[in-house]
Design a protein around this motif. Structure first.
Motif, PDB file in Angstrom:
ATOM      1  N   PHE A 132       1.517  -3.534  -4.552  1.00 12.99           N
ATOM      2  CA  PHE A 132       1.103  -2.330  -3.834  1.00 12.99           C
ATOM      3  C   PHE A 132       2.395  -1.654  -3.420  1.00 12.99           C
ATOM      4  O   PHE A 132       3.144  -2.185  -2.599  1.00 12.99           O
ATOM      5  CB  PHE A 132       0.265  -2.732  -2.617  1.00 12.99           C
ATOM      6  N   ILE A 133       2.678  -0.495  -4.021  1.00 10.84           N
ATOM      7  CA  ILE A 133       3.963   0.136  -3.705  1.00 10.84           C
ATOM      8  C   ILE A 133       3.786   1.280  -2.724  1.00 10.84           C
ATOM      9  O   ILE A 133       2.802   2.018  -2.784  1.00 10.84           O
ATOM     10  CB  ILE A 133       4.700   0.613  -4.982  1.00 10.84           C
ATOM     11  N   ARG A 134       4.739   1.379  -1.794  1.00  9.14           N
ATOM     12  CA  ARG A 134       4.758   2.495  -0.855  1.00  9.14           C
ATOM     13  C   ARG A 134       6.058   3.247  -1.098  1.00  9.14           C
ATOM     14  O   ARG A 134       7.116   2.626  -1.201  1.00  9.14           O
ATOM     15  CB  ARG A 134       4.726   1.957   0.577  1.00  9.14           C
ATOM     16  N   THR A 135       5.964   4.584  -1.152  1.00 12.68           N
ATOM     17  CA  THR A 135       7.168   5.340  -1.510  1.00 12.68           C
ATOM     18  C   THR A 135       8.191   5.393  -0.377  1.00 12.68           C
ATOM     19  O   THR A 135       9.286   5.902  -0.570  1.00 12.68           O
ATOM     20  CB  THR A 135       6.813   6.767  -1.957  1.00 12.68           C
ATOM     21  N   THR A 136       7.831   4.865   0.811  1.00 17.99           N
ATOM     22  CA  THR A 136       8.848   4.772   1.870  1.00 17.99           C
ATOM     23  C   THR A 136       9.564   3.421   1.853  1.00 17.99           C
ATOM     24  O   THR A 136      10.407   3.166   2.704  1.00 17.99           O
ATOM     25  CB  THR A 136       8.219   4.999   3.269  1.00 17.99           C
ATOM     26  N   GLU A 137       9.253   2.591   0.893  1.00 21.20           N
ATOM     27  CA  GLU A 137       9.940   1.294   0.812  1.00 21.20           C
ATOM     28  C   GLU A 137      11.341   1.476   0.226  1.00 21.20           C
ATOM     29  O   GLU A 137      11.518   2.263  -0.706  1.00 21.20           O
ATOM     30  CB  GLU A 137       9.187   0.359  -0.145  1.00 21.20           C
ATOM     31  N   VAL A 164       8.147  15.926  -3.826  1.00 14.78           N
ATOM     32  CA  VAL A 164       7.354  14.703  -3.675  1.00 14.78           C
ATOM     33  C   VAL A 164       6.743  14.204  -4.987  1.00 14.78           C
ATOM     34  O   VAL A 164       6.700  13.002  -5.255  1.00 14.78           O
ATOM     35  CB  VAL A 164       6.280  14.887  -2.560  1.00 14.78           C
ATOM     36  N   TRP A 165       6.314  15.118  -5.854  1.00 14.02           N
ATOM     37  CA  TRP A 165       5.702  14.665  -7.112  1.00 14.02           C
ATOM     38  C   TRP A 165       6.702  13.940  -8.024  1.00 14.02           C
ATOM     39  O   TRP A 165       6.348  12.985  -8.715  1.00 14.02           O
ATOM     40  CB  TRP A 165       5.097  15.857  -7.869  1.00 14.02           C
ATOM     41  N   ILE A 166       7.948  14.457  -8.001  1.00 18.64           N
ATOM     42  CA  ILE A 166       8.958  13.877  -8.898  1.00 18.64           C
ATOM     43  C   ILE A 166       9.253  12.432  -8.503  1.00 18.64           C
ATOM     44  O   ILE A 166       9.318  11.532  -9.339  1.00 18.64           O
ATOM     45  CB  ILE A 166      10.244  14.741  -8.880  1.00 18.64           C
ATOM     46  N   GLU A 167       9.401  12.210  -7.194  1.00 20.96           N
ATOM     47  CA  GLU A 167       9.674  10.815  -6.796  1.00 20.96           C
ATOM     48  C   GLU A 167       8.424   9.948  -6.904  1.00 20.96           C
ATOM     49  O   GLU A 167       8.489   8.769  -7.233  1.00 20.96           O
ATOM     50  CB  GLU A 167      10.309  10.735  -5.412  1.00 20.96           C
ATOM     51  N   ALA A 168       7.262  10.568  -6.640  1.00 23.51           N
ATOM     52  CA  ALA A 168       6.025   9.775  -6.680  1.00 23.51           C
ATOM     53  C   ALA A 168       5.787   9.228  -8.089  1.00 23.51           C
ATOM     54  O   ALA A 168       5.430   8.060  -8.261  1.00 23.51           O
ATOM     55  CB  ALA A 168       4.840  10.625  -6.244  1.00 23.51           C
ATOM     56  N   LEU A 169       5.997  10.063  -9.092  1.00 27.75           N
ATOM     57  CA  LEU A 169       5.772   9.601 -10.471  1.00 27.75           C
ATOM     58  C   LEU A 169       6.630   8.379 -10.774  1.00 27.75           C
ATOM     59  O   LEU A 169       6.225   7.469 -11.496  1.00 27.75           O
ATOM     60  CB  LEU A 169       6.080  10.723 -11.472  1.00 27.75           C
ATOM     61  N   PHE A 170       7.801   8.364 -10.177  1.00 25.16           N
ATOM     62  CA  PHE A 170       8.716   7.282 -10.519  1.00 25.16           C
ATOM     63  C   PHE A 170       8.297   5.930  -9.935  1.00 25.16           C
ATOM     64  O   PHE A 170       8.838   4.887 -10.307  1.00 25.16           O
ATOM     65  CB  PHE A 170      10.151   7.636 -10.096  1.00 25.16           C
TER      66      PHE A 170
END
Ligand code: MSP
Length: 478
Positions: free
Chosen positions: A91-96, A223-229
């Motif tokens: 489970f990934i969180r983008t603030t990690e 946000v979309w660019i980092e989220a996709l990654f």
């Protein structure tokens, strides 16, 4: 060993999860359980998308700091998945930190590719969308999806030369190297490419809640660019090369049709710019409406899956969502429809079958099928071959086929009046009982990715030395 990497979108945490989010995540869980049971080295990834203006605004409205707010909301997602019997491997969180570090490497690599440039942008930004819209997208000056007036923004951004990728993407998609399913979605993407691609902004100067651009700390990454990654950060990009090489590219990326442009156009182009492979397959399912209407806070018809689970159980909700609407199509759901399926298919169908067979076996055979009971020379009903249906995402068909077997078995009990046969011809009765137990075991096996709890309960019960009447699997709901 075969490996299998499947992902869902990472969901915005501006609000709690609803049945739309649950739908994609349940489907991914079913496929992952199926591949795991076949012995594949499986990673099923889901998670939360925590940066950007939309989440930040909701945090402010809730009177919390963004970090506090996203921590609480992300936890609601993982708790809900747990409640639904969804078992992701990660489970990934983008603030990690693991994501932030990987994204920084990704952006540096992107810059080195020569595909980024600095420019001025003036455009209409829809915050709930987290995207710029075109004048021609608007209806009466509003975003047609979110019914809000987009903000006119003029700012300095870094851009990605998406316009260079038209030919590459078209070849990638039409050749099937990147498979987009269903076909209609593929056509939609191709015709979008044919209209000509425009460069896209990849940074935002005025959004503070985000990952800073490594070489221009005044800006955060769009946000979309980092989220996709996230799909790469989670499998060790830049941190664990062995793991990354092993699992990337993903076999399947699941989502709904709303976000295919990001996933089928921007995402493979970004990956190509940094010399990584595109995913193998993208499947975009349809959208749910509730009682014929779009789910919306204003209408007040947003369904929290937890409420349904509390009342009907996780297995029933999983079954209902995948049985009710063919995967890939839009469809309508409601509690009345869930209740109807619960009663007819689960309580009166599967539940009744298992209950009456175990009751009869206990009553007439004292719970044991005699060793030497011969097979019935029946036209043996084939338990359908579901592998192909599951791997091609035809969940509703797989379930419908399984329920044909349930109906067949219930009919076998009725037509042969097994409750009488037990008294009049115990040997014949034992033959039917043997056949039925075998059928129920096969059905439970087939159902285990869809309804893990009930299947396990049934199998455990039937594998006992002495079979007793099973406790009610799907009790009446008032
Ligand atoms: N954060 C982005 C995704 C980034 S992925 C790199 C996002 N989040 S979201 O919270 O809006 O989730 C969108 C997804 O939720 C859809 O693609 C779909 O998986 C699911 N659904 C949301 N509403 C839905 C319905 N009404 N019906 C079916 N699925 C829906 O976009």
């Amino acid at each position: 060993m075969e490996k299998f990497y499947i992902t869902t979108p990472i969901y915005y945490v501006n609000d709690k999860p609803h049945i739309g989010h649950a739908y994609t995540t349940i489907a991914a869980d079913v496929v992952a359980r199926f591949y795991r049971s076949r012995g594949a080295d499986t990673i099923f990834l889901t998670g939360t998308d925590e940066h950007g203006a939309k989440n930040e605004k909701s945090a402010v409205a809730a009177g919390k700091t963004p970090q506090e707010f996203v921590n609480e909301m992300s936890a609601q997602y993982s708790l809900t998945w747990d409640h639904l019997g969804i078992a992701p491997d990660d489970f990934i969180r983008t603030t990690e930190p693991r994501h932030e570090r990987a994204v920084e490497l990704f952006l540096n690599k992107l810059k080195d590719s020569g595909k980024l440039y600095e420019g001025e942008y003036e455009g209409l930004y829809c915050v709930p969308h987290e995207a710029f819209l075109k004048e021609s997208d608007l209806v009466d000056g509003l975003c047609p999806e979110h019914k809000v007036k987009p903000e006119l923004i003029k700012e300095k951004n870094w851009f990605f030369k998406l316009s260079d990728y038209g030919d590459y993407l078209k070849e990638l998609i039409t050749s099937g190297k990147l498979e987009i399913l269903p076909e209609t979605r593929k056509h939609e993407v191709v015709s979008f490419i044919d209209q000509g691609l425009e460069d896209i902004a990849i940074s935002r100067p005025n959004v503070k809640w985000g990952i800073p651009l490594p070489w221009d700390k005044e800006q955060t990454i769009y946000v979309w660019i980092e989220a996709l990654f996230n799909y790469c950060s989670a499998v060790g990009y830049g941190a664990d090369e062995t793991k990354f090489k092993k699992y990337w590219p993903a076999e399947v990326q699941l989502m709904a049709k709303d976000i295919i442009k990001f996933h089928c156009i921007i995402w493979p182009a970004l990956l190509n710019a940094i010399d990584e492979q595109p995913p193998q397959k993208i499947f975009a399912h349809g959208f749910f409406t509730v009682d014929g209407q779009k789910m919306s806070k204003t209408i007040g018809n947003v369904i929290d899956p937890n409420d349904w689970v509390d009342k009907y159980g996780a297995d029933a909700v999983r079954y209902f969502l995948l049985r009710e609407v063919p995967f890939g199509h839009d469809g309508d759901v409601s509690e009345d429809k869930l209740k109807a399926r619960y009663e007819s298919d689960l309580a009166n169908g599967l539940g009744n079958l298992v209950s009456r067979v175990t009751t009869l076996v206990e009553k007439f055979l004292d719970g044991v099928i005699p060793e030497n009971t011969p097979e019935l020379s029946l036209e043996n009903y084939p338990v359908p071959e579901l592998n192909e249906l599951i791997t091609s995402f035809k969940f509703h068909e797989a379930l419908a086929k399984t329920w044909e077997v349930v109906a067949w078995a219930n009919k076998l009990v009725d037509e042969n009046k097994l409750w009488e046969l037990g008294k009049t011809d115990p040997d014949k009765f034992a033959q039917y009982a043997k056949e039925l137990i075998m059928t129920i075991k096969q059905v439970s096996q087939t159902l285990s990715p869809f309804m893990p709890e009930a299947s396990q309960k049934i199998l455990d019960h039937l594998n006992k030395e002495k079979i007793t009447k099973i406790e009610q699997l799907f009790p009446r709901v008032v």
